[in-house]
Write a protein that holds these residues in place. Structure first.
Motif, PDB file in Angstrom:
ATOM      1  N   UNK A 199      -1.480   8.999   4.785  1.00  0.00           N
ATOM      2  CA  UNK A 199      -2.378   9.954   4.849  1.00  0.00           C
ATOM      3  C   UNK A 199      -2.776  10.591   3.498  1.00  0.00           C
ATOM      4  N   UNK A 200      -3.950  10.836   3.323  1.00  0.00           N
ATOM      5  CA  UNK A 200      -4.397  11.492   2.147  1.00  0.00           C
ATOM      6  C   UNK A 200      -4.910  12.840   2.289  1.00  0.00           C
ATOM      7  N   UNK A 201      -4.642  13.864   1.465  1.00  0.00           N
ATOM      8  CA  UNK A 201      -5.019  15.187   1.857  1.00  0.00           C
ATOM      9  C   UNK A 201      -6.679  15.385   1.873  1.00  0.00           C
ATOM     10  N   UNK A 202      -7.497  14.552   1.044  1.00  0.00           N
ATOM     11  CA  UNK A 202      -8.895  14.429   1.176  1.00  0.00           C
ATOM     12  C   UNK A 202      -9.440  13.846   2.459  1.00  0.00           C
ATOM     13  N   UNK A 203      -8.971  12.768   2.596  1.00  0.00           N
ATOM     14  CA  UNK A 203      -9.100  11.948   3.796  1.00  0.00           C
ATOM     15  C   UNK A 203      -9.020  12.719   5.064  1.00  0.00           C
TER      16      UNK A 203
ATOM     17  N   UNK B  68       0.711  -1.349  -0.051  1.00  0.00           N
ATOM     18  CA  UNK B  68      -0.062  -0.080   0.101  1.00  0.00           C
ATOM     19  C   UNK B  68       0.745   1.215  -0.127  1.00  0.00           C
ATOM     20  N   UNK B  69       1.976   1.349   0.694  1.00  0.00           N
ATOM     21  CA  UNK B  69       2.954   2.532   0.605  1.00  0.00           C
ATOM     22  C   UNK B  69       3.283   3.349  -0.612  1.00  0.00           C
ATOM     23  N   UNK B  70       3.574   2.456  -1.669  1.00  0.00           N
ATOM     24  CA  UNK B  70       3.930   3.080  -2.935  1.00  0.00           C
ATOM     25  C   UNK B  70       2.854   3.931  -3.576  1.00  0.00           C
ATOM     26  N   UNK B  71       1.537   3.616  -3.162  1.00  0.00           N
ATOM     27  CA  UNK B  71       0.226   4.044  -3.375  1.00  0.00           C
ATOM     28  C   UNK B  71       0.464   5.622  -2.648  1.00  0.00           C
ATOM     29  N   UNK B  72       0.988   5.552  -1.460  1.00  0.00           N
ATOM     30  CA  UNK B  72       1.204   6.775  -0.863  1.00  0.00           C
ATOM     31  C   UNK B  72       1.682   7.969  -1.794  1.00  0.00           C
ATOM     32  N   UNK B  73       2.646   7.665  -2.406  1.00  0.00           N
ATOM     33  CA  UNK B  73       3.572   8.543  -3.127  1.00  0.00           C
ATOM     34  C   UNK B  73       2.575   8.866  -4.484  1.00  0.00           C
ATOM     35  N   UNK B  74       1.670   7.941  -5.077  1.00  0.00           N
ATOM     36  CA  UNK B  74       1.186   8.436  -6.342  1.00  0.00           C
ATOM     37  C   UNK B  74       0.096   9.093  -5.723  1.00  0.00           C
ATOM     38  N   UNK B  75      -0.879   8.741  -4.737  1.00  0.00           N
ATOM     39  CA  UNK B  75      -1.945   9.596  -4.188  1.00  0.00           C
ATOM     40  C   UNK B  75      -1.505  10.915  -3.925  1.00  0.00           C
ATOM     41  N   UNK B  76      -0.605  10.946  -2.953  1.00  0.00           N
ATOM     42  CA  UNK B  76      -0.044  12.272  -2.202  1.00  0.00           C
ATOM     43  C   UNK B  76       0.357  13.275  -2.960  1.00  0.00           C
ATOM     44  N   UNK B  77       1.231  12.834  -4.095  1.00  0.00           N
ATOM     45  CA  UNK B  77       2.005  13.904  -4.984  1.00  0.00           C
ATOM     46  C   UNK B  77       1.061  14.128  -6.016  1.00  0.00           C
ATOM     47  N   UNK B  78       0.047  13.131  -6.557  1.00  0.00           N
ATOM     48  CA  UNK B  78      -1.017  13.817  -7.455  1.00  0.00           C
ATOM     49  C   UNK B  78      -1.701  14.888  -6.892  1.00  0.00           C
ATOM     50  N   UNK B  79      -2.133  14.810  -5.562  1.00  0.00           N
ATOM     51  CA  UNK B  79      -3.031  15.854  -4.958  1.00  0.00           C
ATOM     52  C   UNK B  79      -2.167  17.076  -4.689  1.00  0.00           C
ATOM     53  N   UNK B  80      -1.150  16.888  -4.630  1.00  0.00           N
ATOM     54  CA  UNK B  80      -0.334  18.216  -4.421  1.00  0.00           C
ATOM     55  C   UNK B  80      -0.078  18.712  -5.870  1.00  0.00           C
ATOM     56  N   UNK B  81       0.122  17.975  -6.820  1.00  0.00           N
ATOM     57  CA  UNK B  81       0.329  18.265  -8.322  1.00  0.00           C
ATOM     58  C   UNK B  81      -0.827  19.126  -8.644  1.00  0.00           C
ATOM     59  N   UNK B  82      -2.065  18.594  -8.268  1.00  0.00           N
ATOM     60  CA  UNK B  82      -3.291  18.985  -8.774  1.00  0.00           C
ATOM     61  C   UNK B  82      -3.521  20.504  -8.285  1.00  0.00           C
ATOM     62  N   UNK B  83      -2.915  20.762  -7.101  1.00  0.00           N
ATOM     63  CA  UNK B  83      -3.077  22.180  -6.382  1.00  0.00           C
ATOM     64  C   UNK B  83      -2.291  23.262  -7.163  1.00  0.00           C
ATOM     65  N   UNK B  84      -1.403  22.653  -7.929  1.00  0.00           N
ATOM     66  CA  UNK B  84      -0.673  23.964  -8.882  1.00  0.00           C
ATOM     67  C   UNK B  84      -1.564  24.565  -9.898  1.00  0.00           C
TER      68      UNK B  84
ATOM     69  N   UNK C 107      -4.562  10.071 -10.305  1.00  0.00           N
ATOM     70  CA  UNK C 107      -5.192  10.098  -9.006  1.00  0.00           C
ATOM     71  C   UNK C 107      -6.290   8.956  -8.724  1.00  0.00           C
ATOM     72  N   UNK C 108      -7.037   9.105  -9.968  1.00  0.00           N
ATOM     73  CA  UNK C 108      -8.204   8.481 -10.036  1.00  0.00           C
ATOM     74  C   UNK C 108      -7.687   6.885  -9.901  1.00  0.00           C
ATOM     75  N   UNK C 109      -6.775   6.551 -10.787  1.00  0.00           N
ATOM     76  CA  UNK C 109      -6.377   5.258 -10.853  1.00  0.00           C
ATOM     77  C   UNK C 109      -5.451   4.761  -9.480  1.00  0.00           C
ATOM     78  N   UNK C 110      -4.779   5.709  -8.872  1.00  0.00           N
ATOM     79  CA  UNK C 110      -4.107   5.203  -7.865  1.00  0.00           C
ATOM     80  C   UNK C 110      -5.327   4.840  -6.696  1.00  0.00           C
TER      81      UNK C 110
END
Length: 1009
Positions: A855-859, A518-534, A549-552
Motif C-alpha cells: 500500500x502507498x499513502x497517495x494511492x 516489488x516489496x523492497x520498494x514498499x519500504x522505500x516509498x512508504x517510509x519516504x512518504x512518512x518521512x516527508x510528513x515530518x 520517493x520519485x526514484x522509488x
C-alpha cells in the motif's frame, strides 16, 4: 358356377336393395336423433368436466403463484422467520389465503392458521414434505386429516431454495368444501354429478352429498381412470349407473370427473325405435307390389337383348332389337355398333403389339450400356463405396472398397448379405466400430453419426460417411483414408501444447520475480512518504527524500511493466491522466541519471523549448519511465562526450505535441539494425549484454507505452557518430486555475472504514495509514466477521483483504452485496496476487476498486476519495475510470533488508516484537507437523499463506518465497513434500535471524526508555 335366377327375382332383389337404404336412412335418422340427444348430454358432461377442471386448476395455480411470490421474500431468504411471519399474516389478511412454513423435517416454523405465539405441530401430511424435498418442485397433496383439528383438507406447497438446496417448504391449505363449491359452479342444470379423487382414489369433494362422501374411497373410478383424460361407465357412489368423463390435471394429479345418469341417455333411443318399426313395415309392402308389376315388362326386353348378345359372341354383326322400353332399344343399338367396331379394333391391337416388341428390345440395349458405364465409374472412384439395400444385402461394392477392406471378388460379385461380410472381417480382426462405439462400419442406421472414423491396428484411419437412400430403400457408405491428415493434426496439437506449457512457465517465472522485486520498494516509498510528513525536516533533507520517493516510484513503475511482460504484449497497459509540469518531469529524470553520467565523466545537458512552463495533463509516470529508459541507454552506450536532452513543443488541432529527443555521442547503430531495436530481447551486438548489461526489453516496453499514449518513437543514428532517440506524445494544456488542485491528491473526508485483514501486522499497517488521515478504523480478522460487521455497522467503506481464513474476501463481498443490494456499500479489495484474468471475479463479486500491495499513502488516499464520490447507483458496475479496478500489476513479495528503525517507528517496538514472535511460533509449529496432521494440503496452504505476508514485511525473502512455493504446490497438486522440505531448509536460519532482530529491537527500546 352359381345357379342363375330369373329376371323377376333379380328385380325383387333390386327393389329390396332400393328399399333397404331408405329403411336404413330412416333408421339412421331416427338413431341419429336419439344419439344426438345422448351426445348432447355426454358433451354437456364433458364440457362440465372441462369447466370444473379449469376452475380447480385456476384455484391451484393462483395459490401456487402466491406461494412462489412469498418464497422469494428477502426475509425468508435471509432466514428471518419473525419478519416473514409478519409479512405472511398481512398477506393472509388481505387475500384470505392461509399459509404455513415447514422445515425439511416437516415441523411447522410459522402458520397463519393459528394466533401468534400459539404452539405449532408437525405437518399432517408427511408425504408432502417428502415429495417437495425429493423433486424440489411445487406439489399438490392428497386428502389428509389435519393433526391438530382432525379436519379433512388438502395443501399446495412450494420449496424455498437457498444456496441451491431446499431450506424450507411454504404451503397453503385448500378446504374440500371450497372444491365442492367449485364443482357445483361448473355443472349445468340436469342429471349431472361431479367428483374429485386424490391420487389414492379418495373422494376429496362431491357436487352432491359432499359431507357424507368426502374422505371415502371410490375404487371403480380410481381403477378405470387411466391416462390424462377419458370416459367410463360405472356406478356412482350412490349406486346409480352413470356415464362419466374424467381428466387428470398435471398440476395436482387428481381425477376430476363429471357424470350423467345412463337412464337419461337411453330414453330418446327407445322411443325412436318404436316409431321406426311401424314405418318400415308399410314401406316394405309398397315396394314388393311395385317390383312385381315392373318385372313383367322387363322380361320381354330381356329376351331380345340376350339374342343380340349371343350373336355378338359368335362374331356376327346384329341389328338393333325393338321393344316397348326405350332404354332397351338404345342398348340394342349400342350392341349393334359394338359388333361392327370389335373386328376393327382386333386388327389394330395386333399391329400395336408388334411395335411394342421392337421398342422393348431397343430399351434393353440402352440400359445395358448405361449399366456398364456406371459400373466403370464406380470402380474408378478414389473413395470406397458400398450400397446396402433394404433387405440387408450388398448389391454394389466398388473396386476401391474391396481393396481397402480386403474383400474377395467372388464373394462380392454374388451380392452377399451384410452379416456374411461382417463375419469375414471380424474373423480377420478388422475393427468395425467408431472410436466412441456409436457407429458401425457396415451397419448404418437412422440416427447414427453421418461421418465417423475407424482406426485399424496398423494405424490406418478411415473416414466413413453414411447416407440414407431416398424412401428408406437402404444406405450408401463411402470410405476415405485420412491417416496422413490425422497425423498432421496430432503433430499440430502437440506443438500447441508445448507452446502453452512454455507460456505458462514464462507467466509463473514473471509472477515469482514480481513477488521478489516489488516489496523492497514498499519500504522505500512508504517510509519516504512518512518521512516527508515530518514538518521539522530541513530543506536539503526534504529535497533528498523527495528524490528518493520519485526514484522509488519510477523504479516501481518500471518493475511493474518489465515483469508483467505478458500484460504489455496483450496491450493491457493503463494510461493515467493527471496534471504535471514538464519541467519538473525533466528535472526529476535528470536528477536520477546525473550520478551515472558524472561517474562516467559525461556532460549532461538539457535544452527546453518555448511554452513548456505550464501544467499539462498526461501520464507522468509512463513518460518518466520512457525518458529514463532512453537516458540510461544513452549514458550506458556513450564512452566519451556527453548526452543532451532536448524538449520541444508544437501546436496541433488535437493538442500540444511534445517531442523528447535524447542525443548521445556513443557507438551509433547501423541502418540495417535500427528497425530491430524495438523488438523484444534484441540487441545489435551479442556481447552487449556482457559489456553493458540488460536483456533487450527496455526499448520494446518504451515503444508499447508511447503507442498506448497515442504517440510515436524512433531513432536516427550511424555507426561511430552517436544516436538520437526521440519520442513525442500529445498532451493537453491545463488552465492555471485547474492545476493547483491536481497534485498532490487531497486527503479524503474522514470516514468510518472497516478493515478485513487476517494478519496482525498488516492490520496495524492499514490502521496507521488510515488513522493518520483522520479516518475511524475498525478491524476484523476474516470474511465471516466482515459480513457480520458490514450488516450491523454504518460504515462508509470496506477495505477487504482477498485471501483470508474461514471465508475469503470475494465471498464476503458477494454476501454483503446480496444481503442489501440497494445499499451498495463501497468495497475496495486489497491483494498482492492480482492478474488481468481476475478482473472478472472482482466485478462479479461487486468490488468497486482494489489496491495493490504494498500500500502507498497517495494511492490509498486517491482510491478512497474516488470510491466515496461515486454515485450509489453506479457502484457494483464499475466502468473505465469510474471506480473500476485498474488492470493489475504482477503480484508482489517484499525483498531486501529488514529496516528495523523504520518499522519500529511506524508500528512501535511492542507491535513489531509481537509480529516477530508470531512468525517464529508459526515456523516452529510448521516444522513439527507432517502434512497429514496439519489439515492436509489445504491446511498447509493456509499456514504458508499466513507466512508469506508477515515474512515479506519483515524482509525475509527466502522464507517468503519458500512459503509461496509450498502454497502453490498445495493448490495445484504439485510436489508438496519437496516444497515443504525446501521451506524447512530456510526456516532454521530464519529463526536464528529473527531471534537476533528481536533482541536488537528490545535493546534499542530499553535504551530509548
Amino acid at each position: 358356377m352359381k345357379r342363375s335366377r330369373t329376371l323377376l327375382r333379380h328385380l325383387m332383389v333390386f327393389v329390396l336393395v332400393l328399399t333397404v337404404p331408405i329403411l336404413v336412412v330412416a333408421f339412421i335418422v331416427t338413431y341419429s336423433f336419439a344419439n344426438a340427444e345422448r351426445s348432447r348430454l355426454e358433451a354437456s358432461a364433458d364440457n362440465a368436466n372441462q369447466e370444473i377442471v379449469t376452475l380447480v386448476e385456476r384455484e391451484i395455480s393462483s395459490r401456487l403463484a402466491m406461494l412462489q411470490a412469498l418464497a422469494t421474500a428477502p426475509s425468508l431468504q435471509t432466514g428471518d422467520i419473525a419478519a416473514f411471519e409478519a409479512q405472511a399474516r398481512e398477506f393472509s389478511r388481505r387475500t384470505g389465503v392461509l399459509t404455513a412454513l415447514f422445515d425439511p423435517a416437516g415441523m411447522q416454523l410459522m402458520s397463519t392458521h393459528h394466533a401468534p405465539g400459539a404452539p405449532l405441530h408437525p405437518t399432517g401430511d408427511p408425504d408432502l414434505v417428502e415429495e417437495v424435498m425429493r423433486s424440489r418442485q411445487a406439489y399438490v397433496s392428497n386428502l389428509f386429516r389435519s393433526w391438530e383439528l382432525q379436519h379433512l383438507r388438502t395443501q399446495v406447497a412450494v420449496p424455498v431454495m437457498r444456496g441451491g438446496e431446499v431450506a424450507a417448504i411454504l404451503s397453503s391449505t385448500m378446504m374440500p368444501e371450497r372444491l365442492a363449491q367449485l364443482l357445483r359452479e361448473g355443472l349445468p342444470p340436469g342429471p349431472f354429478y361431479a367428483t374429485i379423487l386424490d391420487r389414492k382414489g379418495i373422494i376429496i369433494a362431491r357436487s352432491t352429498g359432499h359431507e357424507r362422501m368426502a374422505g371415502k374411497p371410490l375404487p371403480m373410478l380410481a381403477e378405470r381412470s387411466q391416462g390424462l383424460r377419458g370416459s367410463v361407465s360405472m356406478a356412482s357412489a350412490d349406486g346409480i349407473p352413470v356415464f362419466a368423463y374424467y381428466r387428470r390435471p398435471a398440476a395436482s394429479g387428481w381425477v376430476i370427473a363429471a357424470a350423467v345418469e345412463q337412464a337419461a341417455l337411453t330414453t330418446p333411443l327407445t322411443d325412436s325405435l318404436r316409431m321406426f318399426a311401424a314405418s318400415a313395415l308399410g314401406l316394405a309392402g309398397v315396394a314388393v307390389l311395385g317390383a312385381w308389376w315392373i318385372g313383367r315388362r322387363l322380361t320381354h326386353a330381356h329376351k331380345e337383348l340376350v339374342g343380340a348378345a349371343v350373336a355378338i359372341g359368335e362374331g356376327r354383326t346384329v341389328s338393333p332389337p325393338v321393344t316397348q322400353i326405350h332404354e332397351v332399344n338404345l342398348v340394342g343399338q349400342i350392341l349393334a355398333a359394338a359388333s361392327r367396331s370389335i373386328a376393327s379394333h382386333a386388327e389394330e391391337t395386333r399391329l400395336v403389339q408388334r411395335q411394342l416388341e421392337v421398342r422393348v428390345e431397343e430399351r434393353t440395349r440402352e440400359l445395358s450400356a448405361k449399366r456398364a458405364l456406371l459400373e466403370t465409374t464406380i470402380d474408378t472412384m478414389n473413395q470406397g463405396l458400398i450400397v446396402f439395400d433394404e433387405r440387408g444385402r450388398i448389391p454394389v461394392c466398388n473396386a476401391r472398397a474391396r481393396n481397402m477392406l480386403d474383400l474377395p471378388w467372388p464373394l462380392m460379385d454374388r451380392q452377399p448379405g451384410v452379416e456374411e461380410v461382417i463375419a469375414l472381417l471380424e474373423l480377420r480382426g478388422i475393427p468395425l466400430h467408431s472410436a466412441d462405439g456409436a457407429s458401425h462400419l457396415l451397419r448404418p442406421a437412422a440416427g447414427c453419426a453421418p461421418v465417423f472414423e475407424v482406426e485399424w491396428p496398423d494405424g490406418t484411419v478411415l473416414e466413413v460417411q453414411a447416407m440414407p437412400v431416398r424412401d428408406g430403400l437402404g444406405f450408401v457408405q463411402t470410405f476415405s483414408s485420412v491417416t496422413e491428415q490425422r497425423r498432421h493434426a496430432r503433430e499440430l496439437e502437440e506443438a500447441k501444447d508445448a507452446a502453452v506449457r512454455a507460456s505458462r512457465a514464462k507467466d509463473e517465472f514473471l509472477a515469482t520475480m514480481s513477488h521478489e522485486m516489488r516489496t523492497p520498494l514498499n519500504a522505500v516509498i512508504g517510509y519516504s512518504e512518512r518521512f516527508l510528513r515530518d514538518q521539522a525536516l530541513s530543506l536539503q533533507a526534504r529535497r533528498m527524500a523527495e528524490h528518493i520517493l520519485s526514484a522509488g516510484s519510477a523504479l516501481l513503475c518500471l518493475v511493474n511493466d518489465v515483469l508483467d511482460i505478458g500484460r504489455i504484449e496483450a496491450g493491457i497497459i493503463d494510461v493515467r491522466h493527471e496534471s504535471f509540469l514538464v519541467t519538473a518531469l525533466v528535472e526529476e529524470a535528470i536528477s536520477l541519471v546525473q550520478p551515472l553520467s558524472t561517474d562516467k565523466g559525461l556532460a549532461l545537458d538539457v535544452v527546453l523549448g518555448e511554452g513548456l512552463g505550464g501544467f499539462f495533463r498526461g501520464d507522468r509516470d509512463r513518460l518518466r519511465q520512457v525518458l529514463l529508459n532512453l537516458l540510461n541507454n544513452a549514458i550506458k552506450f556513450t564512452a566519451a562526450g556527453g548526452v543532451r536532452l532536448r524538449v520541444a513543443r508544437r501546436d496541433t488541432p488535437r493538442g500540444d505535441r511534445i517531442r523528447f529527443s535524447v542525443i548521445d555521442t556513443g557507438i551509433g547503430i547501423a541502418k540495417s539494425d535500427q528497425g530491430k531495436l524495438f523488438q523484444g530481447f534484441f540487441q545489435v551486438d551479442p556481447t552487449i549484454s556482457r559489456r553493458f548489461g540488460g536483456v533487450g526489453l527496455g526499448l520494446v516496453i518504451s515503444r508499447r507505452l508511447v503507442e498506448r499514449m497515442g504517440g510515436a518513437i524512433g531513432v536516427e543514428s550511424a555507426p561511430g557518430e552517436g544516436s538520437t532517440f526521440w519520442f513525442e506524445v500529445t498532451l493537453t494544456p491545463v488552465p492555471p486555475g485547474e492545476a493547483a488542485g491536481k497534485d498532490p491528491p487531497a486527503v479524503p473526508r474522514p470516514a468510518r472504514i472497516l478493515v478485513a485483514e487476517d494478519l496482525a501486522i498488516n492490520q496495524e499497517l492499514a490502521r496507521e495509514l488510515l488513522e493518520s488521515d483522520g479516518h475511524r478504523v475498525e478491524v476484523v480478522s476474516n470474511g465471516v466477521e466482515a459480513v457480520e460487521a458490514a450488516r450491523g455497522g454504518p460504515y462508509d467503506l470496506v477495505l477487504m483483504d482477498v485471501s483470508m481464513p474461514e471465508m475469503d474476501g470475494l465471498a464476503a463481498a458477494r454476501l454483503i452485496r446480496s444481503a442489501d443490494p440497494a445499499r451498495a456499500l463501497p468495497i475496495v479489495a486489497c491483494t498482492a496476487n492480482v492478474f488481468t484474468a481476475r478482473l472478472a471475479e472482482f466485478r462479479e463479486a461487486g468490488v468497486d476498486a482494489y489496491l495493490r500491495k504494498p500500500l502507498r499513502q497517495s494511492e490509498l488516499r486517491e482510491t478512497i476519495q474516488r470510491v466515496l464520490t461515486i454515485r450509489p447507483e453506479a457502484r457494483c458496475r464499475p466502468e473505465e475510470g469510474h471506480g473500476q479496478p485498474k488492470a493489475p500489476d504482477a503480484e508482489c513479495l517484499d525483498a531486501g533488508c529488514f529496516d528495523a528503525p523504520g518499522i519500529v517507528s511506524l508500528l512501535g517496538a511492542k507491535r513489531v516484537i509481537a509480529a516477530l514472535d508470531g512468525l517464529m511460533a508459526q515456523l516452529r509449529t510448521l516444522a513439527a507437523l507432517e502434512p497429514a496432521r496439519s489439515g492436509g494440503h489445504q491446511g498447509l496452504a493456509d499456514r504458508a499463506h499466513t507466512l508469506i505476508s508477515t515474512a515479506s514485511i519483515l524482509g525475509m525473502v527466502g522464507l517468503a518465497q519458500g512459503s509461496r512455493d509450498l502454497e502453490i504446490a498445495c493448490h495445484e497438486g504439485g510436489a508438496v513434500e519437496a516444497a515443504l522440505e525446501r521451506l524447512m531448509q530456510v526456516a532454521e536460519p530464519a529463526l536464528v535471524e529473527l531471534e537476533q532482530i528481536r533482541a536488537r529491537i528490545e535493546a534499542q527500546d530499553e535504551a530509548a526508555a
